[in-house]
Design a protein around this motif. Structure first.
Motif, PDB file in Angstrom:
ATOM      1  N   UNK A  83       0.802  -1.246   0.000  1.00 39.58           N
ATOM      2  CA  UNK A  83       0.000   0.000   0.000  1.00 39.58           C
ATOM      3  C   UNK A  83       0.826   1.285   0.000  1.00 39.58           C
ATOM      4  N   UNK A  84       2.040   1.234   0.521  1.00 36.91           N
ATOM      5  CA  UNK A  84       2.892   2.424   0.599  1.00 36.91           C
ATOM      6  C   UNK A  84       3.097   2.965  -0.818  1.00 36.91           C
ATOM      7  N   UNK A  85       2.934   4.283  -0.946  1.00 36.03           N
ATOM      8  CA  UNK A  85       2.726   4.901  -2.261  1.00 36.03           C
ATOM      9  C   UNK A  85       3.862   5.838  -2.666  1.00 36.03           C
ATOM     10  N   UNK A  86       4.378   5.637  -3.870  1.00 32.15           N
ATOM     11  CA  UNK A  86       5.418   6.531  -4.396  1.00 32.15           C
ATOM     12  C   UNK A  86       4.918   7.112  -5.726  1.00 32.15           C
ATOM     13  N   UNK A  87       5.144   8.411  -5.917  1.00 30.54           N
ATOM     14  CA  UNK A  87       4.894   9.037  -7.220  1.00 30.54           C
ATOM     15  C   UNK A  87       6.208   9.665  -7.655  1.00 30.54           C
ATOM     16  N   UNK A  88       6.665   9.313  -8.853  1.00 32.00           N
ATOM     17  CA  UNK A  88       7.959   9.815  -9.298  1.00 32.00           C
ATOM     18  C   UNK A  88       7.907  10.309 -10.740  1.00 32.00           C
ATOM     19  N   UNK A  89       8.914  11.113 -11.077  1.00 32.08           N
ATOM     20  CA  UNK A  89       9.027  11.700 -12.412  1.00 32.08           C
ATOM     21  C   UNK A  89       9.610  10.647 -13.355  1.00 32.08           C
ATOM     22  N   UNK A  90       8.888  10.413 -14.455  1.00 31.92           N
ATOM     23  CA  UNK A  90       9.271   9.363 -15.403  1.00 31.92           C
ATOM     24  C   UNK A  90      10.644   9.638 -16.027  1.00 31.92           C
ATOM     25  N   UNK A  91      10.973  10.918 -16.212  1.00 26.97           N
ATOM     26  CA  UNK A  91      12.215  11.239 -16.911  1.00 26.97           C
ATOM     27  C   UNK A  91      13.428  11.295 -15.987  1.00 26.97           C
ATOM     28  N   UNK A  92      13.226  11.885 -14.804  1.00 29.77           N
ATOM     29  CA  UNK A  92      14.384  12.031 -13.911  1.00 29.77           C
ATOM     30  C   UNK A  92      14.475  10.900 -12.902  1.00 29.77           C
TER      31      UNK A  92
END
Ligand SMILES: Nc1ncnc2c1ncn2[C@@H]1O[C@H](COP(=O)(O)OP(=O)(O)O)[C@@H](O)[C@H]1O
Ligand SMILES: O=P(O)(O)OC[C@H](O)CO
Length: 496
Positions: A83-92
């Motif tokens: 459940x722990x959630x990460x949102x990251x930049x696809x390019x960097x």
């Protein structure tokens, strides 16, 4: 083919890397803790870069300490805090916010708004989950709501969401694949567990652009190979992934309908294999996906106890009644009973079957004669009582009789607790000979995909038992004790 499988167990408080051989035996392991962030009361966050650093560091440790070459590794299996959630930049590759941890309550408002709009039943029907901040969906929305420009970037396909498995596979493959497995997808509150796809209606409800979701794959298949520049100069298949509780079910070889395991760690998580049918619960269990294997999905019912081993940590660090978790057993056995004392360790509310996030911990039955030993014993017993609450609910909802429980996790080393558990449930409690069943499950999933392990039957034949606890307590006594617990929980819930 390499001689070992590397399992990465990315947990809530630490990351472990464990090398397993063909018999499922541990060859070498390394562990590293990382920082917990509590930005506000009830919030829990991790730094994804630090998690990634901890993964690289434990892999480096097992390789250097064991003296093995990366080429000797057949494949990698990943298991993770769910459940722990990460949102990251696809390019960097840079996360745009900290990882919001499963325990975190910072999305309570989002959840309450959904409840007010009467979405609880819809969510339960589609996802098998309770409407609760525990799951990833509200966490993704929170990040998109709070990081400037995030929603727009997500709609343009610039941002990716993933649970920790997804993030680690992306990092290990140097961004080659953005995938997750069925078990992890089923914990997001965005995945339709009947149609086996991301649910458009739920994504709309939470304003989550579907572009940012990972592709959902089997729990046992080659997703990608490690990028040589990231992984010690070698390309190794990343061949298995599943949430940690599902992996423990797999590692315990609970492959048949009706088989159940309970893991006694920070919390307790009981999973019951329900085969190819999702069983809807009317009493606060979660319907979840155990794993996807050989093109098929297996379902499970899950009961969650939020505070189990952490109550023992509280005895040690908060109450300062013991010095080490193991002391709890010695103290508990110094007295013949709790003398009527009940500890309800509802420090963060109660999970299955109550799902009451407002209730708090309570102690009942104190007298002038109550001593530390009674208090400690009552706290240890609380783990078993909470487990009984869950097991009874499972039997009711699944209409199955559970006559054997396989157990694992740190607190199973407490023999008093295990005997009390067997007495309370009046069934046999079987302790696996393998301590790291979660990581072992991930290793099995990876090894089945590459042919390192032949089949589930092969894996089943490797399962070995350390010890069986059989019930010894008279039924009347058990009933009296359990009735006392029910009264204690009911009384605690009145105090809000
Ligand atoms: N002998 C014991 N008796 C009771 N609890 C114990 C004992 N040994 C360890 N624990 C508890 O088990 C937990 C650690 O188990 P572990 O499976 O490593 O948990 P997690 O994976 O959730 O971090 C701790 O919360 C600790 O208090
Ligand atoms: O990391 P653990 O072992 O505390 O497990 C956490 C669970 O996956 C939460 O759902």
């Amino acid at each position: 083919m390499g001689k070992f499988i590397l399992a990465i167990d990315q947990g809530t408080t630490s990351t472990r890397a464990i090398l397993f051989d063909r018999q499922g035996k541990i060859v070498h392991s390394a562990q590293r803790e990382f920082k917990q962030f509590f930005p506000q009361p009830g919030w829990v966050e991790h730094n994804p870069n630090e998690i990634w650093g901890s993964v690289l560091s434990v892999i480096a440790s097992v390789l250097t300490e064991s003296g093995l070459q990366p080429q000797e590794i057949d494949s990698i299996g990943i298991t993770n805090q769910r459940e722990t959630t990460v949102v990251w930049d696809k390019n960097t590759g840079q996360p745009i916010y900290n990882a919001i941890v499963w325990q975190s309550r910072q999305t309570q408002e989002i959840v309450e708004a959904l409840r007010k709009n009467e979405k609880e039943e819809l969510i339960r029907k589609k996802t098998g989950l309770q409407l609760d901040p525990y799951f990833s969906g509200s966490k993704v929305k929170w990040i998109l709501d709070h990081v400037e420009g995030a929603r727009e970037r997500a709609s343009k396909g610039e941002l990716l969401f993933g649970t920790i498995d997804s993030y680690l596979i992306w990092k290990l493959s140097d961004g080659a694949v953005h995938v997750t497995d069925y078990s992890n997808a089923s914990r997001t509150m965005l995945f339709n567990i009947h149609e086996l796809k991301w649910d458009e209606e739920l994504c709309d409800l939470l304003e989550i652009p579907m572009e940012m979701l990972p592709e959902v794959r089997m729990s046992s298949e080659i997703y990608a190979t490690t990028d040589a520049s990231v992984f010690f100069g070698t390309e190794i298949p990343i061949a298995g992934a599943a949430g940690d509780q599902q992996c423990a079910l797999f590692g315990q070889a609970c492959f048949h309908e009706g088989m159940a395991k309970n893991t006694y760690g920070t919390g307790c998580f009981m999973l019951l294999n329900t085969g190819d049918k999702p069983v809807q619960s009317d009493n606060g269990l979660l319907t979840t996906i155990a794993w996807g294997l050989d093109g098929k999905v297996t379902y499970a019912l899950e009961g969650s106890v939020f505070v189990a081993g952490s109550a023992i940590q509280w005895l040690r660090d908060g109450m300062r009644m013991i010095q080490k978790a193991e002391d709890s057993e010695r103290y508990a056995q110094k007295v013949a009973s709790t003398d009527g004392v009940y500890v309800v360790p509802a420090f963060v509310g109660l999970g299955t079957p109550y799902w009451d996030s407002d209730v708090r911990g309570a102690v009942f039955g104190l007298t002038r004669g109550t001593e530390k030993e009674h208090f400690i014993r009552a706290t240890v017993e609380a783990l078993a009582y909470q487990t009984k609450d869950v097991l009874l609910t499972m039997e009711k909802d699944s209409k199955m009789d559970i006559d054997l429980l396989r157990v694992d996790g740190g607190a199973v080393s407490n023999a008093f607790l295990m005997q009390f558990q067997s007495d309370l449930l009046q069934i046999e409690v079987e302790q696996s000979a393998y301590l790291e069943t979660t990581a072992l499950g991930a290793a099995y999933l990876a090894g089945l995909a590459t042919g390192f392990f032949e089949s589930c039957e092969h894996v089943e034949s490797l399962w070995a038992k350390e010890k069986t606890y059989s019930p010894k307590m008279a039924i009347e006594k058990r009933d009296d004790l359990y009735n006392g617990w029910k009264k204690a929980v009911a009384a605690a819930r009145l105090f809000k």
